[in-house]
Design a protein around this motif. Structure first.
Motif, PDB file in Angstrom:
ATOM      1  N   ASP A 109       0.861  -0.873  -0.175  1.00  0.00           N
ATOM      2  CA  ASP A 109      -0.112   0.019  -0.256  1.00  0.00           C
ATOM      3  C   ASP A 109       1.271   1.082   0.249  1.00  0.00           C
ATOM      4  OD1 ASP A 109      -2.476  -1.520   0.048  1.00  0.00           O
ATOM      5  OD2 ASP A 109      -2.664  -1.648   1.545  1.00  0.00           O
TER       6      ASP A 109
ATOM      7  N   THR B  38       2.856   2.102  -5.447  1.00  0.00           N
ATOM      8  CA  THR B  38       2.019   2.697  -5.855  1.00  0.00           C
ATOM      9  C   THR B  38       1.972   2.420  -7.188  1.00  0.00           C
ATOM     10  OG1 THR B  38       2.620   4.586  -5.137  1.00  0.00           O
ATOM     11  CG2 THR B  38       2.095   3.907  -3.851  1.00  0.00           C
ATOM     12  N   ARG B  39       3.667   2.662  -7.649  1.00  0.00           N
ATOM     13  CA  ARG B  39       3.057   2.584  -9.715  1.00  0.00           C
ATOM     14  C   ARG B  39       4.609   1.774  -9.355  1.00  0.00           C
ATOM     15  NH1 ARG B  39       5.925   8.379 -10.916  1.00  0.00           N
ATOM     16  NH2 ARG B  39       6.577   7.559  -8.352  1.00  0.00           N
ATOM     17  N   SER B  40       4.104   0.308 -11.178  1.00  0.00           N
ATOM     18  CA  SER B  40       4.959  -0.201 -11.649  1.00  0.00           C
ATOM     19  C   SER B  40       4.678  -0.043 -13.014  1.00  0.00           C
ATOM     20  CB  SER B  40       3.813  -1.874 -11.212  1.00  0.00           C
ATOM     21  OG  SER B  40       4.193  -2.894 -11.801  1.00  0.00           O
TER      22      SER B  40
ATOM     23  N   SER C  69      -0.698  -1.309 -14.481  1.00  0.00           N
ATOM     24  CA  SER C  69      -0.868   0.246 -13.942  1.00  0.00           C
ATOM     25  C   SER C  69      -1.453   0.650 -11.982  1.00  0.00           C
ATOM     26  CB  SER C  69      -2.839   0.667 -14.452  1.00  0.00           C
ATOM     27  OG  SER C  69      -3.486  -0.842 -14.173  1.00  0.00           O
ATOM     28  N   SER C  70      -2.045  -0.353 -11.343  1.00  0.00           N
ATOM     29  CA  SER C  70      -2.967  -0.419 -10.251  1.00  0.00           C
ATOM     30  C   SER C  70      -2.269  -1.884  -9.358  1.00  0.00           C
ATOM     31  CB  SER C  70      -3.775  -0.410 -10.553  1.00  0.00           C
ATOM     32  OG  SER C  70      -5.033   0.025  -8.854  1.00  0.00           O
ATOM     33  N   PRO C  71      -1.129  -1.524  -9.228  1.00  0.00           N
ATOM     34  CA  PRO C  71      -0.441  -2.822  -8.573  1.00  0.00           C
ATOM     35  C   PRO C  71      -0.587  -2.911  -7.105  1.00  0.00           C
ATOM     36  CG  PRO C  71       1.985  -0.698  -8.404  1.00  0.00           C
ATOM     37  CD  PRO C  71       0.024   0.226  -8.969  1.00  0.00           C
ATOM     38  N   VAL C  72      -1.844  -2.172  -6.276  1.00  0.00           N
ATOM     39  CA  VAL C  72      -2.268  -2.560  -4.978  1.00  0.00           C
ATOM     40  C   VAL C  72      -3.307  -3.194  -5.706  1.00  0.00           C
ATOM     41  CG1 VAL C  72      -3.678  -1.628  -2.975  1.00  0.00           C
ATOM     42  CG2 VAL C  72      -1.534  -0.019  -3.867  1.00  0.00           C
ATOM     43  N   GLN C  73      -4.070  -2.965  -6.206  1.00  0.00           N
ATOM     44  CA  GLN C  73      -5.132  -3.369  -6.536  1.00  0.00           C
ATOM     45  C   GLN C  73      -5.169  -5.149  -7.118  1.00  0.00           C
ATOM     46  OE1 GLN C  73      -7.164  -1.478  -9.813  1.00  0.00           O
ATOM     47  NE2 GLN C  73      -9.436  -3.208  -9.419  1.00  0.00           N
TER      48      GLN C  73
ATOM     49  N   GLN D  23      -4.124  -7.268  -4.288  1.00  0.00           N
ATOM     50  CA  GLN D  23      -5.897  -7.516  -3.452  1.00  0.00           C
ATOM     51  C   GLN D  23      -6.002  -8.533  -4.520  1.00  0.00           C
ATOM     52  OE1 GLN D  23      -7.848  -3.980  -2.906  1.00  0.00           O
ATOM     53  NE2 GLN D  23      -6.418  -3.186  -0.907  1.00  0.00           N
TER      54      GLN D  23
END
Length: 234
Positions: A73, A77-79, A83-87, A90
């Motif tokens: 979290d 936050t970027r990778s 596009s959305s590493p956290v999502q 999860q």
């Protein structure tokens, strides 16, 4: 005739060996993941049995899992890969939880009568700890996937630096050492795989950068040494 066929046979063996290594790589990584999960579960169970942790029951495994999710979290936050590493993390962890524990009925059985005493309660505590450890390891697996460009960058930098050093040695009449080349070459893959195995199996929470950065640095260094000590003439 035999001497003329020997170079062709060696080249064919090298191509076959490279293709075989690439084919075996996904299975090797899967084996490392399974071995890491089993190792982490055993360490966690032994720690619970002998009271190594200040937390009681499966609480240590749960807190470690929460800490690993916290790194995602706050730090990822970027990778370059998603596009959305956290999502992505999860979704990956939730899918693993659903398929391994919810659909099999293990999660429901553990949660039902969680306050039981005796051998049944103890067994559920150990099983719940195994669930948390598995999810923690899968979280770390996501972190490794997201940081894989780091190892690719280390490999490219090490290879480039090694080529420059090799050219300097080649045009400067430097000495070459087959001993250094072969040993450095053998260490490249073990450093990469062993680093992942150790990180996935650690029974406590650790910031990914404290482990992955030195591992990537050593990985790139071995590639640089192997490339720079390669024979001058092909």
């Amino acid at each position: 005739m035999a001497t003329e066929q020997a170079p062709a046979q060696r080249a064919e063996q090298k191509r076959t060996g490279l293709v075989g290594t690439l084919i075996k790589l996904p299975f090797t990584l899967l084996w490392i993941l399974i071995l890491s999960i089993l190792t982490s579960i055993v360490i966690e169970w032994v720690g619970i049995y002998f009271g190594w942790f200040s937390q009681t029951g499966s609480e240590h495994a749960r807190e470690t899992m929460v800490s690993e999710l916290g790194y995602l979290d706050s730090q990822f936050t970027r990778s370059l890969l998603v596009s959305s590493p956290v999502q992505f993390a999860q979704t990956f962890v939730d899918t693993t939880y659903q398929w391994l524990f919810v659909k099999t009925g293990i999660a429901g059985w553990v949660e039902y009568g969680a306050d039981e005493v005796g051998w049944a309660g103890t067994f559920k505590t150990y099983l719940q700890a195994a669930m948390f450890v598995t999810l923690m390891t899968m979280t770390r697996c996501v972190i490794l996937i997201l940081t894989s460009p780091l190892f690719l960058l280390a490999a490219v930098v090490g290879f480039t630096d090694g080529l420059v050093s090799r050219d300097l040695r080649r045009f400067g009449a430097g000495r070459e050492s087959a001993f250094i080349y072969h040993h450095a070459k053998r260490l490249v893959t073990p450093i990469f795989l062993t680093g992942w195995l150790i990180y996935l199996s650690l029974p406590f929470s650790i910031h990914p950068n404290l482990f992955l950065l030195p591992c990537a640095l050593l990985f790139g260094l071995m590639i640089a040494v192997a490339t720079s000590s390669f024979k001058k003439y092909l």
